[in-house]
Design a protein around this motif. Structure first.
Motif, PDB file in Angstrom:
ATOM      1  N   GLU A 102       0.865  -1.352  -0.239  1.00 44.17           N
ATOM      2  CA  GLU A 102      -0.114   0.021  -0.100  1.00 44.17           C
ATOM      3  C   GLU A 102       0.862   1.267   0.005  1.00 44.17           C
ATOM      4  O   GLU A 102       0.522   2.268  -0.593  1.00 44.17           O
ATOM      5  N   ILE A 103       2.088   1.378   0.496  1.00 43.56           N
ATOM      6  CA  ILE A 103       2.894   2.088   0.715  1.00 43.56           C
ATOM      7  C   ILE A 103       4.462   1.661   0.621  1.00 43.56           C
ATOM      8  O   ILE A 103       4.722   0.808   0.955  1.00 43.56           O
ATOM      9  N   VAL A 104       5.075   2.444  -0.571  1.00 43.61           N
ATOM     10  CA  VAL A 104       6.621   2.198  -0.831  1.00 43.61           C
ATOM     11  C   VAL A 104       7.361   3.288  -0.471  1.00 43.61           C
ATOM     12  O   VAL A 104       7.165   4.536  -0.787  1.00 43.61           O
ATOM     13  N   LEU A 105       8.193   3.007   0.651  1.00 47.74           N
ATOM     14  CA  LEU A 105       9.411   4.301   0.689  1.00 47.74           C
ATOM     15  C   LEU A 105      10.765   3.897   0.053  1.00 47.74           C
ATOM     16  O   LEU A 105      10.949   2.702  -0.020  1.00 47.74           O
ATOM     17  N   ILE A 106      11.201   4.879  -0.741  1.00 46.12           N
ATOM     18  CA  ILE A 106      12.245   4.726  -1.419  1.00 46.12           C
ATOM     19  C   ILE A 106      13.569   5.513  -0.736  1.00 46.12           C
ATOM     20  O   ILE A 106      13.689   6.648  -1.143  1.00 46.12           O
ATOM     21  N   PRO A 107      14.313   4.884   0.161  1.00 46.44           N
ATOM     22  CA  PRO A 107      15.476   5.752   0.626  1.00 46.44           C
ATOM     23  C   PRO A 107      16.768   5.066  -0.080  1.00 46.44           C
ATOM     24  O   PRO A 107      18.045   5.343   0.257  1.00 46.44           O
ATOM     25  N   ALA A 108      16.748   4.372  -1.123  1.00 40.10           N
ATOM     26  CA  ALA A 108      17.560   3.529  -1.877  1.00 40.10           C
ATOM     27  C   ALA A 108      18.585   4.478  -2.504  1.00 40.10           C
ATOM     28  O   ALA A 108      18.241   5.788  -3.062  1.00 40.10           O
ATOM     29  N   GLY A 109      19.996   4.542  -2.608  1.00 44.35           N
ATOM     30  CA  GLY A 109      20.664   5.464  -3.244  1.00 44.35           C
ATOM     31  C   GLY A 109      22.087   5.731  -2.487  1.00 44.35           C
ATOM     32  O   GLY A 109      22.162   5.322  -1.468  1.00 44.35           O
ATOM     33  N   VAL A 110      22.893   6.479  -2.868  1.00 43.43           N
ATOM     34  CA  VAL A 110      24.228   6.947  -2.267  1.00 43.43           C
ATOM     35  C   VAL A 110      23.781   8.230  -1.624  1.00 43.43           C
ATOM     36  O   VAL A 110      23.071   9.112  -2.021  1.00 43.43           O
ATOM     37  N   ILE A 133      19.206   4.812 -10.101  1.00 43.92           N
ATOM     38  CA  ILE A 133      18.335   3.869  -9.114  1.00 43.92           C
ATOM     39  C   ILE A 133      17.030   4.111  -9.059  1.00 43.92           C
ATOM     40  O   ILE A 133      16.387   3.268  -8.912  1.00 43.92           O
ATOM     41  N   VAL A 134      16.634   5.201  -9.029  1.00 39.19           N
ATOM     42  CA  VAL A 134      15.201   5.661  -8.790  1.00 39.19           C
ATOM     43  C   VAL A 134      14.430   5.278  -9.925  1.00 39.19           C
ATOM     44  O   VAL A 134      13.355   4.674  -9.773  1.00 39.19           O
ATOM     45  N   ARG A 135      15.047   5.478 -11.046  1.00 40.80           N
ATOM     46  CA  ARG A 135      14.339   5.151 -12.267  1.00 40.80           C
ATOM     47  C   ARG A 135      13.867   3.869 -12.495  1.00 40.80           C
ATOM     48  O   ARG A 135      12.839   3.325 -12.649  1.00 40.80           O
ATOM     49  N   ASP A 136      15.065   2.937 -11.959  1.00 34.21           N
ATOM     50  CA  ASP A 136      14.850   1.350 -12.016  1.00 34.21           C
ATOM     51  C   ASP A 136      13.778   1.005 -10.972  1.00 34.21           C
ATOM     52  O   ASP A 136      13.069   0.026 -11.177  1.00 34.21           O
ATOM     53  N   LEU A 137      14.049   1.585  -9.969  1.00 30.20           N
ATOM     54  CA  LEU A 137      12.985   1.253  -9.002  1.00 30.20           C
ATOM     55  C   LEU A 137      11.633   1.377  -9.187  1.00 30.20           C
ATOM     56  O   LEU A 137      10.490   0.688  -8.991  1.00 30.20           O
ATOM     57  N   ALA A 138      11.394   2.801  -9.501  1.00 32.87           N
ATOM     58  CA  ALA A 138      10.191   3.212 -10.154  1.00 32.87           C
ATOM     59  C   ALA A 138       9.497   2.358 -11.286  1.00 32.87           C
ATOM     60  O   ALA A 138       8.311   1.970 -11.192  1.00 32.87           O
ATOM     61  N   ASN A 167      17.673  11.264  -2.511  1.00 29.80           N
ATOM     62  CA  ASN A 167      18.007  12.718  -3.010  1.00 29.80           C
ATOM     63  C   ASN A 167      18.553  12.591  -4.463  1.00 29.80           C
ATOM     64  O   ASN A 167      19.214  11.878  -4.804  1.00 29.80           O
ATOM     65  N   PRO A 168      18.470  13.696  -5.103  1.00 27.35           N
ATOM     66  CA  PRO A 168      17.866  15.011  -4.922  1.00 27.35           C
ATOM     67  C   PRO A 168      16.493  14.750  -5.318  1.00 27.35           C
ATOM     68  O   PRO A 168      16.130  14.618  -6.414  1.00 27.35           O
ATOM     69  N   VAL A 169      15.485  14.981  -3.953  1.00 31.38           N
ATOM     70  CA  VAL A 169      14.139  14.644  -3.983  1.00 31.38           C
ATOM     71  C   VAL A 169      13.481  15.753  -5.209  1.00 31.38           C
ATOM     72  O   VAL A 169      12.610  15.422  -6.052  1.00 31.38           O
ATOM     73  N   ASN A 170      14.077  16.824  -5.371  1.00 33.77           N
ATOM     74  CA  ASN A 170      13.590  17.739  -6.522  1.00 33.77           C
ATOM     75  C   ASN A 170      13.495  17.279  -7.934  1.00 33.77           C
ATOM     76  O   ASN A 170      12.703  17.575  -8.661  1.00 33.77           O
ATOM     77  N   SER A 171      14.431  16.291  -8.284  1.00 34.46           N
ATOM     78  CA  SER A 171      14.521  15.630  -9.290  1.00 34.46           C
ATOM     79  C   SER A 171      14.193  14.146  -9.354  1.00 34.46           C
ATOM     80  O   SER A 171      13.640  13.687 -10.297  1.00 34.46           O
ATOM     81  N   THR A 172      14.190  13.370  -8.322  1.00 29.22           N
ATOM     82  CA  THR A 172      13.965  12.002  -8.223  1.00 29.22           C
ATOM     83  C   THR A 172      12.354  11.919  -8.127  1.00 29.22           C
ATOM     84  O   THR A 172      12.120  11.004  -8.600  1.00 29.22           O
ATOM     85  N   VAL A 173      11.654  12.943  -7.700  1.00 27.19           N
ATOM     86  CA  VAL A 173      10.016  12.696  -7.855  1.00 27.19           C
ATOM     87  C   VAL A 173       9.479  13.003  -9.499  1.00 27.19           C
ATOM     88  O   VAL A 173       9.102  11.973  -9.841  1.00 27.19           O
ATOM     89  N   PRO A 174      10.180  13.907  -9.998  1.00 27.46           N
ATOM     90  CA  PRO A 174       9.701  14.049 -11.460  1.00 27.46           C
ATOM     91  C   PRO A 174      10.214  12.887 -12.113  1.00 27.46           C
ATOM     92  O   PRO A 174       9.442  12.435 -13.007  1.00 27.46           O
ATOM     93  N   ILE A 175      11.153  12.131 -11.774  1.00 32.20           N
ATOM     94  CA  ILE A 175      11.691  10.911 -12.374  1.00 32.20           C
ATOM     95  C   ILE A 175      10.872  10.166 -12.268  1.00 32.20           C
ATOM     96  O   ILE A 175      10.172   9.219 -13.219  1.00 32.20           O
ATOM     97  N   THR A 176      10.486   9.846 -11.095  1.00 34.98           N
ATOM     98  CA  THR A 176       9.374   8.712 -10.803  1.00 34.98           C
ATOM     99  C   THR A 176       7.927   8.962 -11.509  1.00 34.98           C
ATOM    100  O   THR A 176       7.504   8.058 -12.118  1.00 34.98           O
ATOM    101  N   ALA A 177       7.705  10.155 -11.444  1.00 37.03           N
ATOM    102  CA  ALA A 177       6.476  10.427 -12.373  1.00 37.03           C
ATOM    103  C   ALA A 177       6.652  10.171 -13.661  1.00 37.03           C
ATOM    104  O   ALA A 177       5.656   9.631 -14.424  1.00 37.03           O
ATOM    105  N   GLU A 178       7.754  10.258 -14.314  1.00 41.99           N
ATOM    106  CA  GLU A 178       7.896  10.296 -15.920  1.00 41.99           C
ATOM    107  C   GLU A 178       7.843   8.599 -16.116  1.00 41.99           C
ATOM    108  O   GLU A 178       7.142   8.319 -16.888  1.00 41.99           O
ATOM    109  N   VAL A 179       8.408   7.829 -15.021  1.00 44.78           N
ATOM    110  CA  VAL A 179       8.542   6.428 -15.384  1.00 44.78           C
ATOM    111  C   VAL A 179       7.022   5.886 -15.300  1.00 44.78           C
ATOM    112  O   VAL A 179       6.622   5.338 -16.124  1.00 44.78           O
ATOM    113  N   PHE A 180       6.003   6.420 -14.200  1.00 43.78           N
ATOM    114  CA  PHE A 180       4.975   5.973 -14.206  1.00 43.78           C
ATOM    115  C   PHE A 180       3.960   6.471 -15.321  1.00 43.78           C
ATOM    116  O   PHE A 180       3.176   5.812 -15.841  1.00 43.78           O
TER     117      PHE A 180
END
Ligand code: APR
Length: 318
Positions: free
Chosen positions: A72-80, A98-103, A120-133
């Motif tokens: 129901e919830i996925v938390l993603i702290p993976a990364g360097v 890393i985030v693209r692949d996990l997304a 991080n950088p959350v300002n970019s990794t959130v849009p990355i996830t959105a684009e994948v979805f």
């Protein structure tokens, strides 16, 4: 739903481990799936001995889908994490892929889950996830969140140190993004007045508070324990809202209409009311002082670049 499966991707890391433990202590969670490319089974075995009722299972490389199924919830702290002298943006080159692949894994295994981005950088990794979805046709803007809770936690703690008050009673509105000058505390809305140099110093400390941790850890990483606390608080708010509680409000970086037309900024952090389907209502920024407006102007300019960088990355590296 009263049975909530929560998955953590990057669960064996500095943030992932305490985050896993805090969620094991949360009675709203029924099942914890801990995924990492190394070490998750050990963390899971350890945490599974804690005497709360949820079940815990560890998953290794190649098992992300299994971990994610039914979450129901996925938390993603993976990364360097950051090293001294690095900004969150410097992490882009490693963490973007890393985030693209996990997304991708999430979009395929649990497209309806709430996705909480910590990497991080959350300002970019959130849009990355959105684009994948979006590319998979499963994007739901109400269920993708950049976790910015730590900025508000710090803002409340730091003001309480200055005013000698209980930080639990301080609630500071912080808007914008989750990196340096994109973090904009709106002190004028909290009934706290600082002036001149003291105000400048406070704002800088909220914006760059993470650097204090990076420096103190002497090259070994960035905030992990306080970040885990913030991630666990955000997950708890989402679970409360999912389980029917009304009026649950958290700050978070989401797909937002606030500055879309005026500035072309498509994601923005502000207080958001959460409901069973994710974002219920995005609070407007409200009245700001001239000083705060200047901070916002810088924030919006930086944010636009950070967001476009994430989107461009997915276009060029699908
Ligand atoms: N899939 C799953 N897990 C991964 C992957 C991947 N592709 N790549 C790395 N990891 C795991 C690592 O194995 C490690 O266990 O992510 C974990 C990261 O942990 P740390 O290196 O300790 O980093 P941490 O301090 O937890 O920060 C992680 O969160 O706040 C952000 O800026 C921080 O981007 C950083 C991230």
């Amino acid at each position: 739903a009263n049975a909530s499966k929560v998955a953590i991707l990057g669960a064996a890391g500095g943030i992932g481990q305490p985050l896993s433990l805090l969620l094991k202590l949360n009675p709203r969670v029924s099942e914890l799936a801990l995924y990492d490319i190394v070490g998750a089974p050990g963390v899971a075995a350890d945490i599974s001995h804690v005497n709360t009722k949820s079940t815990v299972k560890g998953y290794g490389k190649g098992e992300a889908k299994e971990a994610l199924k039914g979450s129901e919830i996925v938390l993603i702290p993976a990364g360097v994490p950051r090293k001294p002298g690095m900004t969150r943006d410097d992490l882009f080159n490693t963490n973007a892929s890393i985030v693209r692949d996990l997304a991708k894994e999430c979009a395929e295994a649990c497209p309806d889950a709430s996705i909480l981005i910590i990497a991080n950088p959350v300002n970019s990794t959130v849009p990355i996830t959105a684009e994948v979805f979006k590319s998979k046709g499963v994007y739901n803007p109400k269920k993708l969140f950049g976790v910015t809770t730590l900025d508000v936690v710090r803002a409340s703690r730091f003001i309480s140190e200055l005013k000698k008050t209980d930080p639990a009673n301080e609630s500071i509105v912080v808007v914008g993004g989750h990196s340096g000058a994109t973090i904009v505390p709106l002190l004028s809305q909290s009934g706290s007045e600082l002036k001149g140099e003291q105000l400048d110093e406070y704002v800088k400390r909220v914006q760059f508070g993470g650097d204090e941790v990076v420096k103190a850890k002497d090259g070994k990483g960035s905030a992990t324990l306080s970040m885990a606390m913030a991630g666990a608080r955000f997950a708890e708010s989402l679970l409360k809202a999912a389980q029917g509680q009304k009026g649950v409000i958290e700050p978070t970086f989401v797909d937002s209409p606030l500055y879309k037309e005026s500035h072309g900024v498509t994601y923005f952090a502000s207080n958001v009311e959460l409901g069973p389907n994710g974002v219920e209502k995005i609070h407007p920024v409200g009245d700001v002082t001239e000083y705060e407006q200047k901070l916002l102007d810088v924030c919006l300019k930086d944010l636009k670049g950070n967001i476009e960088k994430g989107e461009k990355f997915v276009k060029e590296n699908p």
